[in-house]
Design a protein around this motif. Structure first.
Motif, PDB file in Angstrom:
ATOM      1  N   THR A 230       0.934  -1.219  -0.162  1.00 38.87           N
ATOM      2  CA  THR A 230      -0.197   0.381   0.493  1.00 38.87           C
ATOM      3  C   THR A 230       1.150   1.224  -0.148  1.00 38.87           C
ATOM      4  OG1 THR A 230       0.092  -0.494   2.357  1.00 38.87           O
ATOM      5  CG2 THR A 230      -1.816  -1.003   1.112  1.00 38.87           C
ATOM      6  N   LEU A 237      -0.768  -2.536  -9.455  1.00 39.61           N
ATOM      7  CA  LEU A 237      -2.299  -3.229  -9.562  1.00 39.61           C
ATOM      8  C   LEU A 237      -2.318  -3.143  -7.781  1.00 39.61           C
ATOM      9  CD1 LEU A 237      -3.306  -4.848 -13.021  1.00 39.61           C
ATOM     10  CD2 LEU A 237      -4.095  -3.029 -12.079  1.00 39.61           C
ATOM     11  N   THR A 238      -1.110  -4.208  -7.672  1.00 37.84           N
ATOM     12  CA  THR A 238      -1.470  -4.296  -5.732  1.00 37.84           C
ATOM     13  C   THR A 238      -2.017  -3.184  -5.348  1.00 37.84           C
ATOM     14  OG1 THR A 238       0.572  -4.151  -6.075  1.00 37.84           O
ATOM     15  CG2 THR A 238      -0.273  -6.899  -5.819  1.00 37.84           C
ATOM     16  N   VAL A 241      -5.560  -1.521  -5.776  1.00 37.67           N
ATOM     17  CA  VAL A 241      -6.442  -2.050  -4.882  1.00 37.67           C
ATOM     18  C   VAL A 241      -6.207  -2.471  -2.924  1.00 37.67           C
ATOM     19  CG1 VAL A 241      -7.305  -4.404  -4.006  1.00 37.67           C
ATOM     20  CG2 VAL A 241      -7.205  -3.730  -7.216  1.00 37.67           C
ATOM     21  N   PRO A 249      -7.068  -5.106   1.481  1.00 39.66           N
ATOM     22  CA  PRO A 249      -6.828  -5.327   0.508  1.00 39.66           C
ATOM     23  C   PRO A 249      -7.451  -6.204   0.160  1.00 39.66           C
ATOM     24  CG  PRO A 249      -4.742  -4.776   0.718  1.00 39.66           C
ATOM     25  CD  PRO A 249      -5.502  -5.252   1.891  1.00 39.66           C
ATOM     26  N   LYS A 251      -7.657  -9.282  -2.332  1.00 37.77           N
ATOM     27  CA  LYS A 251      -7.398  -9.799  -3.040  1.00 37.77           C
ATOM     28  C   LYS A 251      -8.299 -10.317  -4.446  1.00 37.77           C
ATOM     29  CE  LYS A 251      -3.756 -11.231  -0.278  1.00 37.77           C
ATOM     30  NZ  LYS A 251      -3.240 -12.314   0.525  1.00 37.77           N
ATOM     31  N   TRP A 254      -7.798  -7.975  -7.373  1.00 39.72           N
ATOM     32  CA  TRP A 254      -6.115  -7.952  -7.563  1.00 39.72           C
ATOM     33  C   TRP A 254      -6.665  -8.896  -9.065  1.00 39.72           C
ATOM     34  CZ3 TRP A 254      -2.445 -11.079  -7.004  1.00 39.72           C
ATOM     35  CH2 TRP A 254      -1.411 -11.136  -7.734  1.00 39.72           C
ATOM     36  N   VAL A 258      -5.403  -8.591 -12.569  1.00 44.30           N
ATOM     37  CA  VAL A 258      -4.899  -9.133 -13.552  1.00 44.30           C
ATOM     38  C   VAL A 258      -6.062  -9.414 -14.738  1.00 44.30           C
ATOM     39  CG1 VAL A 258      -3.078 -10.092 -12.979  1.00 44.30           C
ATOM     40  CG2 VAL A 258      -3.209  -9.139 -11.249  1.00 44.30           C
ATOM     41  N   ASN A 360      -2.799   7.030  -6.980  1.00 46.06           N
ATOM     42  CA  ASN A 360      -2.982   6.225  -7.766  1.00 46.06           C
ATOM     43  C   ASN A 360      -2.229   7.184  -9.538  1.00 46.06           C
ATOM     44  OD1 ASN A 360      -3.381   4.015  -6.165  1.00 46.06           O
ATOM     45  ND2 ASN A 360      -5.087   5.222  -6.011  1.00 46.06           N
TER      46      ASN A 360
END
Length: 442
Positions: A230, A237-238, A241, A249, A251, A254, A258, A360
């Motif tokens: 973070t 992309l991690t 998110v 987060p 997952k 994410w 992906v 971002n």
């Protein structure tokens, strides 16, 4: 003399900008490498046990990278800095030459004049200056991949893929380019890449079996060694998110992003190579490698450089429609300026409202480039074959163009036959044949 003054002036502006905007990272990553090599080679410790004093950061690369860095244990700290900076500058010069020389030639610009300005602008580009200031290896990996793709793979050389394989053995993330070779059906180059990465990894295991065992069974899976996903510098992309749903987060989201990213990449990359636009394929793969990687710090975004070059190529292509060229020039200027700006740092730990966009900014730009990066279309069958300015395209006529060339020849011959001896055109000949116009990419 005038050109020299222009280059000096551009460098002066960039230097003034860097004095205000550039972070002073004190070659932190190089310090990690230097300390790890000293601990491993000179003091007999386990390289993956080493932590830089006062920090939780240690050596995270595969053993092959460690083996290549062992000479660092024999030199002083200042010599290590000199070698790192010199190698990064030379590698960047080669990368920009491979990517930009066709553009310079098309524009009729003096190579050294244009390259002097290009290197100045590269120094202002945040991922590049951060890589140099950290003493990182990103530019060297980009050098291996770009040289391989544009000089060996595109030319069908039997060693095509070797640079990608070496880069993958040094740091796993360039392995996405092996997948790129597979989905574009360059089977031999993909095999060479995989074999090179395997051979380099095996050689490292022979050289340092204990370090190899620790890396592949433990260190590679310990994500705490590289920092929090973070953190605002993570523009994968991690990070997107993670900051969106901080501190928990999602997952599954994410993973979905992906999969969508890979699907779009597959579709656009296949189209690029079908159209013989190797540079666009290279650029799209560099973007996707950054997006899907578990961690992509801002200095890793040197992989976006080919995309910026593609936008610049279109923005300066006078054969394009003026409105389209203007729009692409705006896209180039915005993308380059944003990636010089350190925008995400202004929103550190501010992930709500406008901060969600600002923190971002770079990953959102990459998403836009993935969908909108221009790819040159096949030759227009209604026009004559003009030279291609795109370094990723073949300049020869495609098989499907032959019939059109024959038809064009027939029309030109008929036009000449319709002329009187004195050069006038008989009325029954009809309108004359217009000269073919240069093809433009879409």
């Amino acid at each position: 003399m005038k050109k020299t003054l222009i280059v000096v002036g551009v460098w002066a502006v960039v230097w003034a900008f860097l004095s205000v905007a550039a972070a002073h990272n004190g070659f932190f990553d190089l310090k990690v490498y230097f300390g790890a090599m000293d601990y491993w080679v000179n003091r007999g410790g386990d390289i993956y046990d080493y932590l830089t004093p006062g920090t939780p950061y240690g050596f995270t690369y595969p053993p092959f990278a460690a083996a290549l860095m062992t000479p660092m244990s024999l030199v002083s700290w200042n010599v290590a800095i000199f070698i790192s900076v010199t190698m990064n500058i030379l590698a960047m010069l080669a990368i920009l030459t491979w990517l930009l020389k066709p553009v310079f030639k098309r524009q009729g610009w003096s190579f050294w004049f244009a390259m002097g300005i290009a290197m100045a602008l590269a120094a202002a580009f945040e991922p590049i200056r951060e890589t140099v200031n950290f003493g990182q290896v990103n530019i060297l990996l980009l050098f291996l991949v770009v040289g391989d793709v544009l000089l060996l793979v595109r030319g069908g050389h039997r060693l095509g893929g070797i640079g990608i394989g070496l880069a993958t053995a040094i740091k796993l993330t360039p392995g996405v380019f092996i997948v790129y070779l597979l989905i574009t059906r360059r089977w031999r180059a993909a095999a060479v890449s995989a074999a090179t990465a395997t051979a380099a990894t095996w050689a490292a295991a022979t050289f340092a079996p204990d370090a190899s065992r620790v890396f592949w069974t433990d260190a590679m899976w310990n994500t705490d060694r590289v920092g929090s996903p973070t953190f605002v510098s993570n523009q994968a992309l991690t990070g997107l998110v993670g900051r969106l749903f901080n501190p928990d987060p999602m997952k599954p989201l994410w993973l979905l992003l992906v999969l969508i990213t890979l699907a779009v990449w597959y579709w656009r990359t296949r189209r690029a190579i079908r159209n013989k636009d190797e540079v666009a394929g290279l650029a799209l793969t560099g973007i996707v490698g950054c997006m899907v990687s578990p961690i992509t710090w801002i200095h890793h975004l040197v992989w976006v450089v080919p995309s910026i070059v593609v936008l610049f190529d279109y923005a300066t292509d006078r054969s394009l429609d003026p409105r389209r060229r203007r729009n692409l020039a705006i896209a180039f200027g915005f993308s380059f300026a944003l990636l010089c700006s350190r925008t995400p740092w202004a929103f550190h730990a501010k992930f709500d409202g406008l901060g969600l966009i600002g923190s971002n900014a770079y990953i959102l730009l990459m998403i836009g480039l993935l969908f909108a990066l221009p790819i040159r279309e096949p030759a227009d069958t209604g026009a004559g074959q003009g030279p291609s300015s795109d370094p990723g395209r073949s300049t020869g006529p495609a098989v499907e163009d032959v019939a059109d060339l024959v038809e064009l020849d027939r029309k030109v011959t008929a036009a000449f036959d319709a002329k009187n001896v004195d050069g006038t055109v008989r009325s029954e000949a009809g309108p004359g044949v217009e000269p073919s116009r240069p093809l433009v990419g879409a």
